[in-house]
Design an enzyme around this catalytic site. Structure first.
Site, PDB file in Angstrom:
ATOM      1  N   GLU A  86     -12.480   3.332  -1.213  1.00 28.31           N
ATOM      2  CA  GLU A  86     -12.102   4.461  -2.074  1.00 28.31           C
ATOM      3  C   GLU A  86     -11.742   4.049  -3.491  1.00 28.31           C
ATOM      4  O   GLU A  86     -11.943   4.825  -4.421  1.00 28.31           O
ATOM      5  CB  GLU A  86     -10.933   5.228  -1.441  1.00 28.31           C
ATOM      6  N   VAL A  87     -11.179   2.884  -3.646  1.00 29.27           N
ATOM      7  CA  VAL A  87     -10.764   2.446  -4.980  1.00 29.27           C
ATOM      8  C   VAL A  87     -11.752   1.384  -5.482  1.00 29.27           C
ATOM      9  O   VAL A  87     -11.935   0.352  -4.822  1.00 29.27           O
ATOM     10  CB  VAL A  87      -9.322   1.881  -4.972  1.00 29.27           C
ATOM     11  N   ASN A 126     -12.921  -3.263   2.502  1.00 23.03           N
ATOM     12  CA  ASN A 126     -13.885  -2.166   2.573  1.00 23.03           C
ATOM     13  C   ASN A 126     -14.819  -2.262   1.372  1.00 23.03           C
ATOM     14  O   ASN A 126     -14.351  -2.382   0.236  1.00 23.03           O
ATOM     15  CB  ASN A 126     -13.158  -0.819   2.564  1.00 23.03           C
ATOM     16  N   HIS A 135      -7.032  -5.761   2.153  1.00 23.44           N
ATOM     17  CA  HIS A 135      -5.874  -5.241   2.874  1.00 23.44           C
ATOM     18  C   HIS A 135      -5.333  -6.360   3.754  1.00 23.44           C
ATOM     19  O   HIS A 135      -6.103  -7.020   4.461  1.00 23.44           O
ATOM     20  CB  HIS A 135      -6.277  -4.085   3.789  1.00 23.44           C
ATOM     21  N   HIS A 166     -10.175  -5.090  -3.434  1.00 24.25           N
ATOM     22  CA  HIS A 166      -8.855  -5.301  -2.838  1.00 24.25           C
ATOM     23  C   HIS A 166      -9.042  -5.727  -1.394  1.00 24.25           C
ATOM     24  O   HIS A 166      -9.930  -5.243  -0.705  1.00 24.25           O
ATOM     25  CB  HIS A 166      -7.990  -4.036  -2.914  1.00 24.25           C
ATOM     26  N   ASP A 179       0.856  -1.192   0.000  1.00 26.38           N
ATOM     27  CA  ASP A 179       0.000   0.000   0.000  1.00 26.38           C
ATOM     28  C   ASP A 179       0.893   1.243   0.000  1.00 26.38           C
ATOM     29  O   ASP A 179       1.914   1.297   0.686  1.00 26.38           O
ATOM     30  CB  ASP A 179      -0.906   0.001   1.239  1.00 26.38           C
ATOM     31  N   ILE A 180       0.498   2.246  -0.763  1.00 23.15           N
ATOM     32  CA  ILE A 180       1.291   3.471  -0.894  1.00 23.15           C
ATOM     33  C   ILE A 180       1.299   4.288   0.406  1.00 23.15           C
ATOM     34  O   ILE A 180       2.201   5.100   0.631  1.00 23.15           O
ATOM     35  CB  ILE A 180       0.739   4.310  -2.082  1.00 23.15           C
TER      36      ILE A 180
HETATM   37  P1  5GP Z   1      -9.852   1.485   0.356  1.00 18.73           P
HETATM   38  O1  5GP Z   1     -10.138   2.663   1.231  1.00 18.73           O
HETATM   39  O2  5GP Z   1     -10.452   1.618  -1.008  1.00 18.73           O
HETATM   40  O3  5GP Z   1     -10.179   0.164   1.015  1.00 18.73           O
HETATM   41  O4  5GP Z   1      -8.267   1.435   0.219  1.00 18.73           O
HETATM   42  C1  5GP Z   1      -7.561   1.936  -0.863  1.00 18.73           C
HETATM   43  C2  5GP Z   1      -6.097   1.800  -0.524  1.00 18.73           C
HETATM   44  O5  5GP Z   1      -5.361   1.996  -1.706  1.00 18.73           O
HETATM   45  C3  5GP Z   1      -5.592   2.839   0.485  1.00 18.73           C
HETATM   46  O6  5GP Z   1      -5.024   2.139   1.605  1.00 18.73           O
HETATM   47  C4  5GP Z   1      -4.560   3.635  -0.294  1.00 18.73           C
HETATM   48  O7  5GP Z   1      -3.451   4.017   0.483  1.00 18.73           O
HETATM   49  C5  5GP Z   1      -4.172   2.676  -1.411  1.00 18.73           C
HETATM   50  N1  5GP Z   1      -3.757   3.319  -2.649  1.00 18.73           N
HETATM   51  C6  5GP Z   1      -4.395   4.323  -3.301  1.00 18.73           C
HETATM   52  N2  5GP Z   1      -3.736   4.644  -4.425  1.00 18.73           N
HETATM   53  C7  5GP Z   1      -2.659   3.815  -4.489  1.00 18.73           C
HETATM   54  C8  5GP Z   1      -1.603   3.665  -5.436  1.00 18.73           C
HETATM   55  O8  5GP Z   1      -1.509   4.348  -6.446  1.00 18.73           O
HETATM   56  N3  5GP Z   1      -0.686   2.710  -5.168  1.00 18.73           N
HETATM   57  C9  5GP Z   1      -0.740   1.914  -4.052  1.00 18.73           C
HETATM   58  N4  5GP Z   1       0.210   1.023  -3.900  1.00 18.73           N
HETATM   59  N5  5GP Z   1      -1.727   2.029  -3.148  1.00 18.73           N
HETATM   60  C10 5GP Z   1      -2.674   2.966  -3.354  1.00 18.73           C
END
Ligand code: 5GP
Length: 125
Positions: free
Chosen positions: A105-106, A97, A112, A110, A39-40
């Site tokens: 958010e994405v 999530n 985690h 995915h 994760d970034i």
């Molecule tokens: P969500 O809130 O959708 O469950 O988590 C999205 C995750 O994607 C977040 O933890 C965020 O830090 C990670 N993320 C967003 N953009 C990028 C990216 O460009 N590269 C990587 N490696 N992680 C990302």
């Protein structure tokens, strides 16, 4: 902005771009069904994202529509990554999530994978 899981899959989401190699990532594992990368913005000493290669918005979409092979491949990939990263003996946490209340958010499924130290209470409140 959070994801509406009822919306169709957006092929321009950030994880789709990572899967196509258009955006770099720090890969830890890849096979036919899944890609795992750091994760970034890590929230734990180890914070890895595991994504299926198919175009699925969320766990809801994936669990309803993915093939048996995709589901088995993805679940096995998550377990493989945890073992390969040495997380099993001390334990780890999986988190998915889904949608607005989940804070997704994405809009590409995915999971985690958190580990590397005590992770605290399940929900931060
Ligand atoms: P969500 O809130 O959708 O469950 O988590 C999205 C995750 O994607 C977040 O933890 C965020 O830090 C990670 N993320 C967003 N953009 C990028 C990216 O460009 N590269 C990587 N490696 N992680 C990302």
């Amino acid at each position: 902005m959070t994801v509406d899981p009822a919306k169709p899959y957006d092929p321009d989401n950030i994880f789709a771009k990572i899967l196509r190699g258009e955006i770099p990532c720090n890969t830890v594992y890849e096979d036919e069904h899944a890609l795992a990368f750091h994760d970034i913005n890590p929230q734990a000493p180890v914070h890895i994202l595991v994504v299926p290669k198919g175009a699925y918005v969320s766990w809801d979409d994936f669990s309803a529509s993915a093939s048996e092979a995709e589901i088995a491949g993805f679940v096995r990939a998550v377990g493989h990554v945890a073992r390969e990263q040495g997380l099993v003996v001390r334990g780890y946490r999986l988190l998915g999530n889904i949608g607005r209340n989940g804070g997704q958010e994405v809009p590409h499924l995915h999971i985690h994978l958190f580990g590397g130290g005590p992770l605290g209470p399940m929900l931060a409140g």
